[in-house]
Design an enzyme around this catalytic site. Sequence first.
Site, PDB file in Angstrom:
ATOM      1  CG  ASN A 151      72.655 -11.900  56.342  1.00  0.00           C
ATOM      2  OD1 ASN A 151      73.151 -12.960  56.731  1.00  0.00           O
ATOM      3  ND2 ASN A 151      72.439 -11.642  55.051  1.00  0.00           N
ATOM      4  CD1 TRP A 152      75.399 -11.693  62.361  1.00  0.00           C
ATOM      5  CD2 TRP A 152      76.557 -13.325  63.369  1.00  0.00           C
ATOM      6  NE1 TRP A 152      75.286 -11.517  63.718  1.00  0.00           N
ATOM      7  CE2 TRP A 152      75.978 -12.509  64.370  1.00  0.00           C
ATOM      8  CE3 TRP A 152      77.338 -14.423  63.768  1.00  0.00           C
ATOM      9  CZ2 TRP A 152      76.151 -12.751  65.733  1.00  0.00           C
ATOM     10  CZ3 TRP A 152      77.504 -14.665  65.130  1.00  0.00           C
ATOM     11  CH2 TRP A 152      76.923 -13.832  66.102  1.00  0.00           C
ATOM     12  CE  LYS A 153      75.651  -9.951  53.615  1.00  0.00           C
ATOM     13  NZ  LYS A 153      75.751  -9.276  52.348  1.00  0.00           N
ATOM     14  CG  HIS A 200      70.307 -12.290  51.276  1.00  0.00           C
ATOM     15  ND1 HIS A 200      71.313 -12.030  50.379  1.00  0.00           N
ATOM     16  CD2 HIS A 200      70.393 -11.347  52.246  1.00  0.00           C
ATOM     17  CE1 HIS A 200      72.001 -10.979  50.808  1.00  0.00           C
ATOM     18  NE2 HIS A 200      71.456 -10.541  51.939  1.00  0.00           N
ATOM     19  CD  GLU A 246      75.024 -11.769  49.856  1.00  0.00           C
ATOM     20  OE1 GLU A 246      75.073 -12.544  50.828  1.00  0.00           O
ATOM     21  OE2 GLU A 246      75.341 -10.563  49.943  1.00  0.00           O
ATOM     22  CD  GLU A 288      68.730  -7.109  52.303  1.00  0.00           C
ATOM     23  OE1 GLU A 288      69.341  -6.601  53.234  1.00  0.00           O
ATOM     24  OE2 GLU A 288      69.006  -8.223  51.835  1.00  0.00           O
ATOM     25  N   GLY A 294      76.436  -4.617  50.395  1.00  0.00           N
ATOM     26  CA  GLY A 294      77.875  -4.831  50.525  1.00  0.00           C
ATOM     27  C   GLY A 294      78.711  -3.916  49.640  1.00  0.00           C
ATOM     28  CB  SER A 306      75.625  -0.034  52.239  1.00  0.00           C
ATOM     29  OG  SER A 306      76.282  -0.920  51.363  1.00  0.00           O
ATOM     30  N   GLY A 340      74.142  -6.099  57.061  1.00  0.00           N
ATOM     31  CA  GLY A 340      75.187  -7.093  56.790  1.00  0.00           C
ATOM     32  C   GLY A 340      76.488  -6.668  57.458  1.00  0.00           C
TER      33      GLY A 340
HETATM   34  C1  PEP Z   1      72.558  -7.965  53.613  1.00  0.00           C
HETATM   35  O1  PEP Z   1      73.325  -8.880  53.476  1.00  0.00           O
HETATM   36  O2  PEP Z   1      71.360  -8.241  53.753  1.00  0.00           O
HETATM   37  C2  PEP Z   1      73.053  -6.593  53.620  1.00  0.00           C
HETATM   38  C3  PEP Z   1      72.180  -5.632  53.625  1.00  0.00           C
HETATM   39  O3  PEP Z   1      74.412  -6.409  53.626  1.00  0.00           O
HETATM   40  P1  PEP Z   1      75.208  -5.004  53.788  1.00  0.00           P
HETATM   41  O4  PEP Z   1      74.614  -4.290  54.977  1.00  0.00           O
HETATM   42  O5  PEP Z   1      76.631  -5.384  54.008  1.00  0.00           O
HETATM   43  O6  PEP Z   1      75.004  -4.227  52.530  1.00  0.00           O
END
Ligand code: PEP
Length: 257
Positions: free
Chosen positions: A9-11, A97, A99, A169, A175, A215, A236
């Site tokens: 997931n490039w966000k 997600h 976010e 998640e 993050g 993470s 992410g």
């Molecule tokens: C995500 O955005 O779905 C995610 C898991 O991010 P990160 O790996 O940076 O925690």
Amino acid sequence: MRKKVIAGNWKMHKTIPEGVRLAKSIVSKMEKKPPAKTEVQIFPPYISISAISQVVKGSKVGLGAQNMAWEEQGALTGEISPTMIKSAGGKYVLIGHSERRAYFKEDASMINKKIKLALKNKLKVIHCVGETLEEREQNLTRDIVLNQIEWDLKDLKAEHMRNLVIAYEPVWAIGTGKTATPAQAQEIHAFLRDAVDAVIAEGVGKKTRILYGGSVKPENAEGLLSQPDIDGALVGGACLEAGSFWKIVQAAEKVSK
Ligand code: PEP
């Protein structure tokens, strides 16, 4: 058998040229050493999907969008429909997600509409669930994820689940550099299989792929991915560089039977 999935997931990262470069690096790694047991998917920002679809064409890299509107078309300024995603070359979509839930106030009824619309339009869905730190500390993790499965997946049948992957998640791990331990993640993944059985139909839980996200890095990937109920990772931060993303793909290959 549940084939592993590593999804990036490039966000809101990477311009179009940067995204094309990253996608090219991933495709070239795939071509040099095609993973036999792992699906690889990338979710760039909407604006790059069309350009990146030309890069991944003919490769095994799956391409998707990070979000989607709950309507086919209409007066929804700034939104993107499933047919638009498909016309740009996307075949997958992330829905729910944390976010999106937190910053854009997406609730269960909206997420449910999006999932149904995506599936109706033959997009494959990664549906994200997970608890906040406060909820975990109040021992509410199971209640929260059960509730998300129940309401986000309302009215879905067993056949829909063939095109839907769940991503657990924990919000406190996204993050933040804090990862759930393999044991903590495994416990909730096993619980989610029971939740899917209870909400959709008996026996569907064990066929549904459930990814862990929060993470995930090359250093912790193998421990998480070797858990019996963890079928891959939604990544992410570590997917923004082809080398670290690829190490996670290799970890999935290593632990796959
Ligand atoms: C995500 O955005 O779905 C995610 C898991 O991010 P990160 O790996 O940076 O925690």
